[in-house]
Design a protein around this motif. Structure first.
Motif, PDB file in Angstrom:
ATOM      1  N   LEU A 101       0.822  -1.211   0.000  1.00 38.48           N
ATOM      2  CA  LEU A 101       0.000   0.000   0.000  1.00 38.48           C
ATOM      3  C   LEU A 101       0.858   1.264   0.000  1.00 38.48           C
ATOM      4  O   LEU A 101       0.543   2.238  -0.699  1.00 38.48           O
ATOM      5  N   VAL A 102       1.955   1.244   0.744  1.00 36.44           N
ATOM      6  CA  VAL A 102       2.868   2.395   0.754  1.00 36.44           C
ATOM      7  C   VAL A 102       3.487   2.600  -0.633  1.00 36.44           C
ATOM      8  O   VAL A 102       3.534   3.723  -1.146  1.00 36.44           O
ATOM      9  N   VAL A 103       3.924   1.511  -1.254  1.00 37.34           N
ATOM     10  CA  VAL A 103       4.534   1.618  -2.581  1.00 37.34           C
ATOM     11  C   VAL A 103       3.499   2.062  -3.618  1.00 37.34           C
ATOM     12  O   VAL A 103       3.811   2.852  -4.515  1.00 37.34           O
ATOM     13  N   LEU A 104       2.259   1.582  -3.510  1.00 38.54           N
ATOM     14  CA  LEU A 104       1.196   2.082  -4.387  1.00 38.54           C
ATOM     15  C   LEU A 104       1.012   3.585  -4.200  1.00 38.54           C
ATOM     16  O   LEU A 104       0.818   4.320  -5.182  1.00 38.54           O
ATOM     17  N   GLY A 105       1.072   4.046  -2.969  1.00 36.30           N
ATOM     18  CA  GLY A 105       0.958   5.484  -2.693  1.00 36.30           C
ATOM     19  C   GLY A 105       2.098   6.265  -3.318  1.00 36.30           C
ATOM     20  O   GLY A 105       1.888   7.346  -3.890  1.00 36.30           O
ATOM     21  N   ILE A 106       3.306   5.728  -3.223  1.00 33.96           N
ATOM     22  CA  ILE A 106       4.467   6.378  -3.835  1.00 33.96           C
ATOM     23  C   ILE A 106       4.298   6.427  -5.354  1.00 33.96           C
ATOM     24  O   ILE A 106       4.556   7.452  -5.989  1.00 33.96           O
ATOM     25  N   ALA A 107       3.852   5.323  -5.933  1.00 34.54           N
ATOM     26  CA  ALA A 107       3.636   5.274  -7.390  1.00 34.54           C
ATOM     27  C   ALA A 107       2.598   6.310  -7.803  1.00 34.54           C
ATOM     28  O   ALA A 107       2.794   7.042  -8.785  1.00 34.54           O
ATOM     29  N   TYR A 108       1.495   6.372  -7.068  1.00 30.97           N
ATOM     30  CA  TYR A 108       0.452   7.349  -7.382  1.00 30.97           C
ATOM     31  C   TYR A 108       0.997   8.771  -7.262  1.00 30.97           C
ATOM     32  O   TYR A 108       0.763   9.611  -8.132  1.00 30.97           O
ATOM     33  N   LEU A 109       1.706   9.038  -6.190  1.00 32.82           N
ATOM     34  CA  LEU A 109       2.294  10.357  -5.967  1.00 32.82           C
ATOM     35  C   LEU A 109       3.248  10.727  -7.096  1.00 32.82           C
ATOM     36  O   LEU A 109       3.212  11.843  -7.620  1.00 32.82           O
ATOM     37  N   ALA A 110       4.076   9.774  -7.493  1.00 32.03           N
ATOM     38  CA  ALA A 110       5.032  10.028  -8.575  1.00 32.03           C
ATOM     39  C   ALA A 110       4.327  10.296  -9.894  1.00 32.03           C
ATOM     40  O   ALA A 110       4.774  11.128 -10.692  1.00 32.03           O
ATOM     41  N   GLY A 111       3.227   9.602 -10.131  1.00 36.25           N
ATOM     42  CA  GLY A 111       2.511   9.755 -11.387  1.00 36.25           C
ATOM     43  C   GLY A 111       1.613  10.968 -11.453  1.00 36.25           C
ATOM     44  O   GLY A 111       1.271  11.438 -12.542  1.00 36.25           O
ATOM     45  N   SER A 112       1.221  11.497 -10.312  1.00 40.06           N
ATOM     46  CA  SER A 112       0.257  12.596 -10.309  1.00 40.06           C
ATOM     47  C   SER A 112       0.846  13.929  -9.866  1.00 40.06           C
ATOM     48  O   SER A 112       0.169  14.948  -9.934  1.00 40.06           O
ATOM     49  N   THR A 113       2.086  13.911  -9.412  1.00 41.89           N
ATOM     50  CA  THR A 113       2.762  15.153  -9.017  1.00 41.89           C
ATOM     51  C   THR A 113       4.182  15.135  -9.592  1.00 41.89           C
ATOM     52  O   THR A 113       4.593  14.165 -10.229  1.00 41.89           O
ATOM     53  N   ASN A 114       4.882  16.178  -9.311  1.00 41.53           N
ATOM     54  CA  ASN A 114       6.277  16.258  -9.747  1.00 41.53           C
ATOM     55  C   ASN A 114       7.212  16.207  -8.540  1.00 41.53           C
ATOM     56  O   ASN A 114       8.304  16.766  -8.567  1.00 41.53           O
ATOM     57  N   VAL A 115       6.766  15.527  -7.485  1.00 43.96           N
ATOM     58  CA  VAL A 115       7.515  15.503  -6.232  1.00 43.96           C
ATOM     59  C   VAL A 115       8.912  14.859  -6.395  1.00 43.96           C
ATOM     60  O   VAL A 115       9.842  15.216  -5.694  1.00 43.96           O
ATOM     61  N   PHE A 116       9.032  13.953  -7.351  1.00 44.26           N
ATOM     62  CA  PHE A 116      10.323  13.309  -7.596  1.00 44.26           C
ATOM     63  C   PHE A 116      11.066  13.957  -8.765  1.00 44.26           C
ATOM     64  O   PHE A 116      12.057  13.407  -9.251  1.00 44.26           O
ATOM     65  N   GLY A 117      10.569  15.080  -9.217  1.00 46.51           N
ATOM     66  CA  GLY A 117      11.214  15.799 -10.306  1.00 46.51           C
ATOM     67  C   GLY A 117      11.232  14.979 -11.586  1.00 46.51           C
ATOM     68  O   GLY A 117      10.277  14.284 -11.916  1.00 46.51           O
ATOM     69  N   ARG A 118      12.367  15.021 -12.274  1.00 46.51           N
ATOM     70  CA  ARG A 118      12.466  14.311 -13.551  1.00 46.51           C
ATOM     71  C   ARG A 118      12.478  12.794 -13.386  1.00 46.51           C
ATOM     72  O   ARG A 118      12.339  12.056 -14.353  1.00 46.51           O
ATOM     73  N   LEU A 119      12.627  12.339 -12.155  1.00 49.42           N
ATOM     74  CA  LEU A 119      12.619  10.889 -11.893  1.00 49.42           C
ATOM     75  C   LEU A 119      11.204  10.343 -11.668  1.00 49.42           C
ATOM     76  O   LEU A 119      11.023   9.131 -11.520  1.00 49.42           O
ATOM     77  N   SER A 120      10.210  11.217 -11.656  1.00 49.77           N
ATOM     78  CA  SER A 120       8.847  10.806 -11.313  1.00 49.77           C
ATOM     79  C   SER A 120       8.340   9.639 -12.147  1.00 49.77           C
ATOM     80  O   SER A 120       7.783   8.681 -11.608  1.00 49.77           O
ATOM     81  N   ARG A 121       8.512   9.685 -13.458  1.00 51.58           N
ATOM     82  CA  ARG A 121       7.964   8.599 -14.276  1.00 51.58           C
ATOM     83  C   ARG A 121       8.703   7.291 -14.043  1.00 51.58           C
ATOM     84  O   ARG A 121       8.116   6.221 -14.139  1.00 51.58           O
ATOM     85  N   TYR A 122       9.982   7.363 -13.684  1.00 48.47           N
ATOM     86  CA  TYR A 122      10.737   6.150 -13.363  1.00 48.47           C
ATOM     87  C   TYR A 122      10.268   5.578 -12.027  1.00 48.47           C
ATOM     88  O   TYR A 122      10.079   4.366 -11.891  1.00 48.47           O
ATOM     89  N   VAL A 123      10.099   6.453 -11.041  1.00 44.82           N
ATOM     90  CA  VAL A 123       9.628   6.021  -9.724  1.00 44.82           C
ATOM     91  C   VAL A 123       8.242   5.403  -9.851  1.00 44.82           C
ATOM     92  O   VAL A 123       7.973   4.346  -9.272  1.00 44.82           O
ATOM     93  N   GLU A 124       7.370   6.022 -10.624  1.00 45.76           N
ATOM     94  CA  GLU A 124       6.015   5.498 -10.816  1.00 45.76           C
ATOM     95  C   GLU A 124       6.061   4.102 -11.432  1.00 45.76           C
ATOM     96  O   GLU A 124       5.453   3.157 -10.912  1.00 45.76           O
ATOM     97  N   THR A 125       6.789   3.966 -12.520  1.00 45.41           N
ATOM     98  CA  THR A 125       6.830   2.690 -13.249  1.00 45.41           C
ATOM     99  C   THR A 125       7.441   1.574 -12.412  1.00 45.41           C
ATOM    100  O   THR A 125       6.880   0.482 -12.313  1.00 45.41           O
ATOM    101  N   VAL A 126       8.580   1.840 -11.797  1.00 44.03           N
ATOM    102  CA  VAL A 126       9.250   0.805 -10.999  1.00 44.03           C
ATOM    103  C   VAL A 126       8.438   0.470  -9.750  1.00 44.03           C
ATOM    104  O   VAL A 126       8.370  -0.691  -9.344  1.00 44.03           O
ATOM    105  N   SER A 127       7.761   1.457  -9.186  1.00 47.63           N
ATOM    106  CA  SER A 127       6.943   1.197  -7.998  1.00 47.63           C
ATOM    107  C   SER A 127       5.762   0.290  -8.313  1.00 47.63           C
ATOM    108  O   SER A 127       5.488  -0.661  -7.576  1.00 47.63           O
ATOM    109  N   TYR A 128       5.054   0.571  -9.410  1.00 45.52           N
ATOM    110  CA  TYR A 128       3.944  -0.311  -9.776  1.00 45.52           C
ATOM    111  C   TYR A 128       4.459  -1.724 -10.065  1.00 45.52           C
ATOM    112  O   TYR A 128       3.823  -2.713  -9.685  1.00 45.52           O
ATOM    113  N   SER A 129       5.610  -1.828 -10.714  1.00 46.16           N
ATOM    114  CA  SER A 129       6.180  -3.151 -10.984  1.00 46.16           C
ATOM    115  C   SER A 129       6.573  -3.863  -9.688  1.00 46.16           C
ATOM    116  O   SER A 129       6.426  -5.076  -9.578  1.00 46.16           O
TER     117      SER A 129
END
Length: 160
Positions: free
Chosen positions: A73-101
């Motif tokens: 659930l925490v990792v799903l939250g991180i993935a959602y956060l990465a995909g819906s905000t820019n909190v991770f900057g340019r790494l957001s799409r990588y964090v989102e993808t790897v987190s869902y995986s």
């Protein structure tokens, strides 16, 4: 059925839907994303799987499977956060993808363990979750995840 309670049966059925949706997403889209229907099904059924898992106490109280549910659930939250905000900057799409995986990997750990300790009926493959064969299987799953995550990151880099 296999020593499952009604909650356990529902939990197992929902988790199988999540695994199926995850497979479809990874094969078809090369990643899990909640921006399409199959990704949405994956995320929703993964959340339901985690929540229903908290009510299952096959081995006593709060244990490793429950901790994995919290982590998922925490990792799903991180993935959602990465995909819906820019909190991770340019790494957001990588964090989102790897987190869902990673959450897909997290589904497989209890799936392999529960299947191996319950089937075949009357003579399960593993006596318990701590047998070396299951630990090796988990290691193989982690290696497969790392290979898949690397391929996903390379694909994201190639698409700019």
């Amino acid at each position: 059925m296999l020593g499952l309670t009604p909650l356990g049966t529902f939990h197992t059925a929902i988790s199988l839907i999540a695994l199926g949706a995850g497979f479809v997403a990874l094969i078809r889209d090369k990643r899990i994303t909640p921006t399409n229907r199959v990704g949405q099904i994956y995320v929703i059924t993964t959340i339901i799987t985690c929540v229903t898992g908290f009510g299952i106490f096959q081995h006593g109280g709060f244990g490793k499977p429950h901790a994995l549910g919290v982590i998922t659930l925490v990792v799903l939250g991180i993935a959602y956060l990465a995909g819906s905000t820019n909190v991770f900057g340019r790494l957001s799409r990588y964090v989102e993808t790897v987190s869902y995986s990673a959450t897909f990997l997290f589904h497989w750990i209890p799936a392999i363990t529960e299947t191996s300790t319950r089937l075949p009926v009357g003579a399960p493959l593993a006596a318990n979750a701590d047998v070396p064969g299951l630990q090796a299987a988990t290691g193989v799953l982690v290696v497969l995840f790392l290979i898949g995550a690397t391929l996903q990151v390379r694909r994201l880099r190639a698409t700019g």
